[in-house]
Design a protein around this motif. Structure first.
Motif, mmCIF file in Angstrom:
data_model
loop_
_atom_site.group_PDB
_atom_site.id
_atom_site.type_symbol
_atom_site.label_atom_id
_atom_site.label_comp_id
_atom_site.label_asym_id
_atom_site.label_seq_id
_atom_site.Cartn_x
_atom_site.Cartn_y
_atom_site.Cartn_z
ATOM 1 N N LEU A 1 4.675 9.724 7.490
ATOM 2 C CA LEU A 1 4.009 9.719 8.797
ATOM 3 C C LEU A 1 2.740 8.868 8.756
ATOM 4 N N PHE A 2 2.011 8.959 7.643
ATOM 5 C CA PHE A 2 0.787 8.163 7.546
ATOM 6 C C PHE A 2 1.108 6.679 7.484
ATOM 7 N N ALA A 3 2.172 6.316 6.767
ATOM 8 C CA ALA A 3 2.560 4.908 6.694
ATOM 9 C C ALA A 3 2.902 4.370 8.084
ATOM 10 N N ALA A 4 3.500 5.239 8.924
ATOM 11 C CA ALA A 4 3.923 4.801 10.256
ATOM 12 C C ALA A 4 2.774 4.761 11.265
ATOM 13 N N PHE A 5 1.866 5.734 11.189
ATOM 14 C CA PHE A 5 0.841 5.863 12.232
ATOM 15 C C PHE A 5 -0.592 5.847 11.703
ATOM 16 N N GLY A 6 -0.759 5.589 10.419
ATOM 17 C CA GLY A 6 -2.098 5.629 9.837
ATOM 18 C C GLY A 6 -3.046 4.592 10.404
ATOM 19 N N LYS A 7 -2.545 3.397 10.712
ATOM 20 C CA LYS A 7 -3.394 2.331 11.264
ATOM 21 C C LYS A 7 -4.041 2.793 12.573
ATOM 22 N N GLU A 8 -3.224 3.355 13.451
ATOM 23 C CA GLU A 8 -3.743 3.815 14.747
ATOM 24 C C GLU A 8 -4.732 4.966 14.566
ATOM 25 N N PHE A 9 -4.441 5.837 13.599
ATOM 26 C CA PHE A 9 -5.326 6.977 13.378
ATOM 27 C C PHE A 9 -6.702 6.518 12.901
ATOM 28 N N VAL A 10 -6.733 5.577 11.967
ATOM 29 C CA VAL A 10 -8.012 5.083 11.447
ATOM 30 C C VAL A 10 -8.797 4.377 12.553
ATOM 31 N N LEU B 1 -13.118 0.107 12.637
ATOM 32 C CA LEU B 1 -12.299 -0.259 11.484
ATOM 33 C C LEU B 1 -10.859 -0.463 11.927
ATOM 34 N N SER B 2 -10.241 -1.544 11.463
ATOM 35 C CA SER B 2 -8.857 -1.829 11.835
ATOM 36 C C SER B 2 -8.098 -2.353 10.612
ATOM 37 N N PRO B 3 -7.545 -1.429 9.796
ATOM 38 C CA PRO B 3 -6.808 -1.853 8.595
ATOM 39 C C PRO B 3 -5.460 -2.444 8.964
ATOM 40 N N SER B 4 -4.935 -3.279 8.094
ATOM 41 C CA SER B 4 -3.599 -3.822 8.335
ATOM 42 C C SER B 4 -2.553 -2.745 8.060
ATOM 43 N N ARG B 5 -1.413 -2.856 8.716
ATOM 44 C CA ARG B 5 -0.352 -1.868 8.519
ATOM 45 C C ARG B 5 0.197 -1.920 7.091
ATOM 46 N N THR B 6 0.218 -3.123 6.522
ATOM 47 C CA THR B 6 0.689 -3.250 5.136
ATOM 48 C C THR B 6 -0.211 -2.482 4.184
ATOM 49 N N PHE B 7 -1.525 -2.616 4.359
ATOM 50 C CA PHE B 7 -2.471 -1.909 3.495
ATOM 51 C C PHE B 7 -2.314 -0.396 3.633
ATOM 52 N N VAL B 8 -2.149 0.074 4.853
ATOM 53 C CA VAL B 8 -1.970 1.503 5.094
ATOM 54 C C VAL B 8 -0.699 2.004 4.403
ATOM 55 N N SER B 9 0.387 1.250 4.498
ATOM 56 C CA SER B 9 1.652 1.659 3.872
ATOM 57 C C SER B 9 1.532 1.693 2.351
ATOM 58 N N LEU B 10 0.848 0.722 1.783
ATOM 59 C CA LEU B 10 0.656 0.698 0.331
ATOM 60 C C LEU B 10 -0.158 1.906 -0.139
ATOM 61 N N MET B 11 -1.196 2.258 0.599
ATOM 62 C CA MET B 11 -2.001 3.408 0.228
ATOM 63 C C MET B 11 -1.231 4.717 0.384
ATOM 64 N N ALA B 12 -0.317 4.752 1.350
ATOM 65 C CA ALA B 12 0.539 5.938 1.508
ATOM 66 C C ALA B 12 1.446 6.108 0.296
ATOM 67 N N LEU B 13 2.018 5.007 -0.176
ATOM 68 C CA LEU B 13 2.868 5.063 -1.370
ATOM 69 C C LEU B 13 2.065 5.515 -2.586
ATOM 70 N N ALA B 14 0.858 5.018 -2.735
ATOM 71 C CA ALA B 14 0.001 5.425 -3.852
ATOM 72 C C ALA B 14 -0.268 6.925 -3.813
ATOM 73 N N THR B 15 -0.448 7.460 -2.619
ATOM 74 C CA THR B 15 -0.699 8.892 -2.466
ATOM 75 C C THR B 15 0.506 9.716 -2.901
ATOM 76 N N LEU B 16 1.700 9.271 -2.531
ATOM 77 C CA LEU B 16 2.913 10.005 -2.903
ATOM 78 C C LEU B 16 3.080 10.055 -4.413
ATOM 79 N N VAL B 17 2.899 8.932 -5.074
ATOM 80 C CA VAL B 17 3.044 8.889 -6.533
ATOM 81 C C VAL B 17 1.956 9.729 -7.198
ATOM 82 N N HIS B 18 0.753 9.638 -6.669
ATOM 83 C CA HIS B 18 -0.352 10.413 -7.234
ATOM 84 C C HIS B 18 -0.072 11.913 -7.144
#
Length: 428
Positions: A307-316, A324-341
């Motif tokens: 859900l964060f990968a899909a809507f995190g950009k809008e939430f931030v 602040l306006s992060p790129s969607r790619t950056f948000v998706s990468l950070m979501a993946l890092a969170t899952l592995v962590h």
């Protein structure tokens, strides 16, 4: 439920912090504040892992009814941590003064702030001792609720100070004052709830510190890994990209890790239960705890990160009021890092709860170093996305190392088997 309340209070303070501090200081000054406040994060490592190891050890001693041994662990650890804090404060202030004398303008301008943050860091470390003692003696919920509520008040007071026009030093002074109150309340609570567990040197022993030294050093690797992959990346982004990019990185990281906090509601609460079950050879309880945590990862963490990968950009963007306006790619990468962590951190806590984590040390430390090096290389070439890829790489290495260590410990009998009893014992 205590952890749930704590997570809610922490999330509330974090959600307020970004818009309030951005509004008070702007993106660049906020980014500088984030960089400077990494001092408390690294200071926390100076306990060398003794607080967590001592908490696990006391939990197992109390479960066996060995109060004198638990008191010895508490007093020995307290004496060590107090000595370390005094030495670390003096060392950090000395280093900052030396760097300022070399002409580094940022350090020179913020010397007062650095001194305040050093003392705040020391008090933060010392406040973990009564909290760990409460958790080890069956007062996990009470200690957690009081501590997290006091931390919430601390954060709100700091935000109010910034909103009222306070500068960095004023906010740091506010944090220091509130942490002093935190320590006083926790120690009063400990003295009332656990009358036999008291401060002093009568039961402190050098041999106790030596016995805990190896698991403590190994336990320190986990916060070192976190500090390197998360807070270390903040410094890299600030130095290589820009302070404004730090604000984006920090906001996305904070949001992406909310699901970790949710899973941690159960994961952290089960750590003393794991220690008790381990000390009492209750394999059935251990199996149930492992299954429950695994279920949470699949049912909460996985869909949450998607859900964060899909809507995190809008939430931030909404959270920061468009600052602040992060790129969607950056948000998706950070979501993946969170899952592995989330996956490897859960396993490491199971090992840490029973001081069975020594074999992890060199692998987690190596993964941390690789993360920082990759952040420097990739951050310089592709910016924030590069820093995120570096974090993912480090988390994958940590996952591999932790999985191997956990399975090895399990197969070799690291979790004690319940001993066989004869019929008389079973009847009794």
């Amino acid at each position: 439920m205590a952890n749930t309340a704590g997570i809610g209070m922490s999330a509330f303070a974090q959600l307020l912090s970004v818009p309030i501090l951005l509004g008070a200081w702007g993106a660049e000054k906020y980014g500088i504040w984030i960089m400077l406040t990494t001092i408390p994060m690294y200071f926390a490592l100076t306990d060398l892992g003794f607080v967590q190891v001592a908490t696990s050890e006391m939990t197992m001693k109390v479960a066996k009814g060995e109060r004198d041994a638990a008191l010895g662990v508490f007093q020995s650890t307290t004496a060590l941590i107090a000595s370390i804090c005094a030495a670390a404060v003096a060392l950090l202030i000395g280093i900052a003064a030396a760097v300022a004398a070399m002409g580094y303008v940022t350090v020179t301008q913020n010397m007062q702030l650095i001194v305040l943050l050093c003392f705040f860091s020391a008090f933060t470390l010392l406040s973990r001792l009564p909290l760990g003692a409460l958790r080890a003696t069956g007062h996990y919920a009470l200690g957690t609720l009081v501590y997290d509520f006091l931390v919430l008040l601390e954060g709100l007071a700091a935000l109010l100070t910034a909103h009222a026009g306070g500068d960095f030093s004023a906010v740091a002074l506010c944090l220091l004052g509130m942490r002093t109150v935190n320590m006083a309340v926790l120690n009063m609570l400990l003295s009332r709830q656990v009358t036999w567990l008291r401060y002093g040197l009568a039961q402190a022993r050098i041999r106790e510190i030596r016995r805990l030294f190896k698991p403590a050093i190994a336990g320190m690797v986990i916060p070192v890994a976190l500090a390197t992959s998360l807070h270390g990346a903040v410094l890299v982004v600030g130095a290589i990209v820009s302070p404004a990019a730090v604000a984006v990185y920090s906001a996305v990281r904070t949001c992406s890790r909310l699901m970790i906090q949710v899973v941690g509601v159960v994961n952290r609460a089960t750590m003393p239960e794991v220690a008790k079950a381990f000390a009492s050879s209750e394999n059935r309880s251990l199996g149930a705890i492992l299954s429950m945590n695994g279920l949470l990862i699949g049912a909460v963490l996985l869909p949450g990160t998607l859900l964060f990968a899909a809507f995190g950009k809008e939430f931030v963007e909404l959270w920061s009021r468009g600052s602040l306006s992060p790129s969607r790619t950056f948000v998706s990468l950070m979501a993946l890092a969170t899952l592995v962590h989330g996956a490897w951190y859960f396993l490491s806590n199971m090992l840490l709860a029973t001081n069975s984590h020594v074999s992890l040390a060199k692998y987690i430390l190596g993964a941390s170093a690789i993360t920082l090096l990759l952040a420097v290389v990739l951050g310089g070439s592709i910016g924030l996305n590069g820093a995120a890829i570096a974090v993912i790489s480090g988390e994958l290495l940590c996952l591999a190392a932790t999985t191997v260590a956990f399975l090895s410990r399990y197969r070799e009998g690291g979790w004690r088997r319940r001993p066989r009893h004869d019929s008389a014992d079973r009847k009794y």
